[in-house]
Design a protein around this motif. Structure first.
Motif, PDB file in Angstrom:
ATOM      1  N   ASP A  67       0.451  -1.213  -0.224  1.00 36.70           N
ATOM      2  CA  ASP A  67      -0.270   0.267   0.348  1.00 36.70           C
ATOM      3  C   ASP A  67       0.946   1.187   0.065  1.00 36.70           C
ATOM      4  N   LEU A  68       2.610   1.302   0.136  1.00 37.32           N
ATOM      5  CA  LEU A  68       3.195   1.959  -0.122  1.00 37.32           C
ATOM      6  C   LEU A  68       3.039   3.411  -1.480  1.00 37.32           C
ATOM      7  N   PHE A  69       2.710   1.658  -2.998  1.00 30.59           N
ATOM      8  CA  PHE A  69       2.352   2.759  -3.231  1.00 30.59           C
ATOM      9  C   PHE A  69       1.234   3.146  -4.560  1.00 30.59           C
ATOM     10  N   CYS A  70       1.445   4.483  -5.290  1.00 28.49           N
ATOM     11  CA  CYS A  70       0.649   5.317  -5.441  1.00 28.49           C
ATOM     12  C   CYS A  70      -0.343   4.657  -6.710  1.00 28.49           C
ATOM     13  N   VAL A  71      -1.073   4.058  -6.687  1.00 24.88           N
ATOM     14  CA  VAL A  71      -2.374   3.390  -8.137  1.00 24.88           C
ATOM     15  C   VAL A  71      -3.273   4.553  -8.095  1.00 24.88           C
ATOM     16  N   ALA A 192       7.614   8.306   0.311  1.00 21.96           N
ATOM     17  CA  ALA A 192       8.954   8.129   0.879  1.00 21.96           C
ATOM     18  C   ALA A 192       8.767   8.054   2.069  1.00 21.96           C
ATOM     19  N   PHE A 193       9.616   7.103   2.355  1.00 26.01           N
ATOM     20  CA  PHE A 193       9.503   6.950   4.323  1.00 26.01           C
ATOM     21  C   PHE A 193      11.341   7.471   4.505  1.00 26.01           C
ATOM     22  N   ALA A 194      12.512   7.349   3.949  1.00 22.17           N
ATOM     23  CA  ALA A 194      13.689   7.419   3.885  1.00 22.17           C
ATOM     24  C   ALA A 194      14.162   7.281   3.175  1.00 22.17           C
ATOM     25  N   SER A 195      14.365   9.009   1.376  1.00 23.12           N
ATOM     26  CA  SER A 195      14.798   8.574   0.382  1.00 23.12           C
ATOM     27  C   SER A 195      15.924   7.905   0.364  1.00 23.12           C
TER      28      SER A 195
END
Lengths: 469, 95
Positions: A67-71, A192-195
């Motif tokens: 679910d971290l990916f934008c769709v 983004a979390f830690a780029s």
């Protein structure tokens, strides 16, 4: 139980290509399973099979997406309440490439909120159960993706790894997980979390599937991600049966905190490496033991900056309370979970006036030393081998009261993240009936060689990982 | 060790409203995490260059060609309170 479920993703794609199986039937089989699962692995499941381009190489074999990916148009929350209801107006490059290659999105998988955690207990939408033992965690942060693949709810999945978030849940769920070289897969549209650490990669039933999925995740440079790098050549599908001439440097088996059962399973795998003709030796990795300390400066510092954008203005939830500043503070207080707040606090502290050099500056120097340690190791050996996680899957609730104990889950995976090098976790065997992962790391862009070696070892180990019913 | 005042200061910087209970817990938890982190303070790191990107990269330039961007309505749609031309927010001075 459908025999289709037994097929690896690569085998299913082959069947579709041969005209023996319809992509729609395959999608429907998994859609049905994902929509009715009871592990908490999925946060959203597609309604129907989308059209798959004819001749697409992945033949319509659906993929579960963290679910971290934008769709576009699909709920994408990073498992955070602060993004509840958010439906992005665009799709992440990694997902876009898989769709183009013929792997449509099956659903969105549960995770630790904003990928911060090692047990999936930090999700804003409930825990995920480990299909090997429902009283235990699946690992994290890509816990939903790992559990979905292990339980046969999806043929394969993608996740993200910042300090171990693909490899550790793969290990705890008895599947394969690969973190590619930093920059190999575009981060565009990946929340983004830690780029400087975040990287997308596959979670799969076997090494061949991991290679096949990775092949379509990498590729030409993405103009939307300035840190994305063109992958040198094509990811080759593994075929090695022998490890003759390859040298494996072992690190960490004697470390305090490694469970005896984990060490035993890893030693058994090392014996298989030798039987296959590989050479095994102990190596030193100076500064790797300080990886965790450096990581818990760098990752929270970058997260505190990246998460500044969640303020109730452009997307997600908003909590009104008087003036603008109060709206920011209230929205963030109500939208973020405990671990996310903790990391924002650590990161903000480490970056605050007067502390930058002592924390972030020093941590980036430790990182240099770790990069040098691996470089020196790879002059002597082809691969570095460690346990993926010091322990097998732990009980739900066992570590939630002690953040530091939870952080130690990533002791063996964090150094590779800091060095930006690729590493895979494959099942090494069982300890008290629970899976143990073995981690194999190589130099930047050595993915094809790692996959090949992992494949030979996988065949020799013959791990029986199916946990579906 | 981190003091309660520091926790409140950092929370303000981070725009996080903390409850009294959270302030107490954070004071304790942050102290133990910082203690672990501070182990890197013992290392001799003089003359070591910091690493930010681990694979050697060069700056890449591309032609600055205009291309369509996200339409305004689409960009505004996910907002909690979209206006016709921007994001509506409470006044900074409202009480």
């Amino acid at each position: 139980m459908s025999e289709l479920l037994e097929l690896s993703a690569a085998a299913a794609a082959e069947r579709v290509r041969a005209g023996e199986l319809s992509a729609r039937e395959l999608f429907e089989l998994y859609r049905e399973r994902a929509a009715n699962e009871d592990l908490g692995a999925f946060l959203w499941v597609a309604d129907e099979a989308p059209e798959v381009p004819a001749d697409a190489p992945l033949c319509g074999v659906p993929v579960a997406v963290k679910d971290l990916f934008c769709v576009e148009g699909v709920p994408s929350t990073a498992a955070s309440r602060i993004l509840e209801g958010y439906r992005p107006p665009y799709t992440a490059t990694a997902v876009e490439r898989l769709i183009e290659a013929g792997a449509p999105v099956l659903g969105k998988t549960n995770m630790d909120e904003f990928a911060m955690g090692s047990s999936n207990e930090n999700s804003g939408y409930g825990v995920v159960l480990n299909p090997w033992d429902r009283e235990r965690v699946p690992g994290g942060s890509s816990g939903g993706s790992a559990a979905a693949v292990a339980a046969g709810l999806a043929p394969w999945a993608i996740g993200t790894d910042t300090g171990g978030s693909i490899r550790q849940p793969a290990a705890l769920c008895g599947i394969v997980g690969l973190k590619p070289t930093y920059g190999a897969v575009s981060r565009y549209g990946m929340i983004a979390f830690a780029s400087s650490l975040d990287q997308c990669g596959p979670l799969t039933r076997d090494v061949t599937d991991a290679a096949l999925l990775l092949r379509h995740l990498v590729g030409r440079r993405d103009p939307c991600d300035s840190t994305h790098l063109e992958f040198p050549g094509e990811v080759s599908l593994p075929g090695a049966e022998s490890l003759t001439g390859l040298r494996f440097g072992v690190w960490g088996l004697e470390e305090e905190g490694v469970e005896p059962g984990v060490a035993a399973a890893c030693r058994a795998a090392l014996a298989r490496i030798e039987e296959l003709g590989g050479a095994v030796e102990e190596i030193e990795l100076p500064y790797a033991e300080h990886g965790l300390s450096a990581y818990y400066v760098i990752a929270p510092a970058e997260a505190s900056a990246n998460l500044a954008r969640y303020d109730g203005v452009r997307y997600g939830a908003r909590s009104l309370d008087g003036d603008l500043t109060s709206m920011y503070e209230r929205t963030r207080a109500e939208g973020f979970g405990a671990e996310v707040k903790r990391r924002i606090m650590i990161g903000t502290y480490a970056l605050s006036s007067g502390y930058y050099e002592a924390y972030y500056g020093r941590a980036q120097k430790v990182r240099t030393k770790i990069v040098e340690s691996f470089r020196a190791a790879f002059e002597k050996v082809d691969f570095v081998v460690t346990p993926t996680s010091p322990t097998v899957a732990f009980k739900l609730g066992e570590r939630t009261a002690n953040p530091l104990a939870m952080y130690l889950s990533d002791y063996f995976t964090v150094p590779m993240s800091l060095a930006g090098i690729p590493a895979i976790s494959i099942p090494a065997g069982l300890s008290d009936g629970l899976p143990v992962g073995l981690q194999i790391a190589g130099p930047p862009f050595s993915e094809s060689r790692i996959l090949d070696a992992a494949h030979a070892l996988e065949q020799a180990i013959g791990f029986e990982g199916r946990r579906w019913r | 060790m981190i003091a309660r005042e520091q926790v409140l200061h950092v929370a303000r910087l981070a725009r996080l409203a903390l409850t009294e209970e959270e302030v107490e817990r954070m004071t304790e938890e942050l102290s133990s995490i910082l203690e672990h982190i501070e182990r890197i303070g013992e290392l001799d790191l003089d003359d070591v260059e910091p690493t930010s990107h681990v694979v050697d990269v060069e700056n890449v330039l591309r032609a600055d060609v205009p291309r369509p961007s996200l339409p305004r309505e689409k960009a505004l749609a996910p907002a909690p309170d979209p206006g016709p031309a921007g994001f509506r927010v409470p006044s900074p001075g409202a009480s």
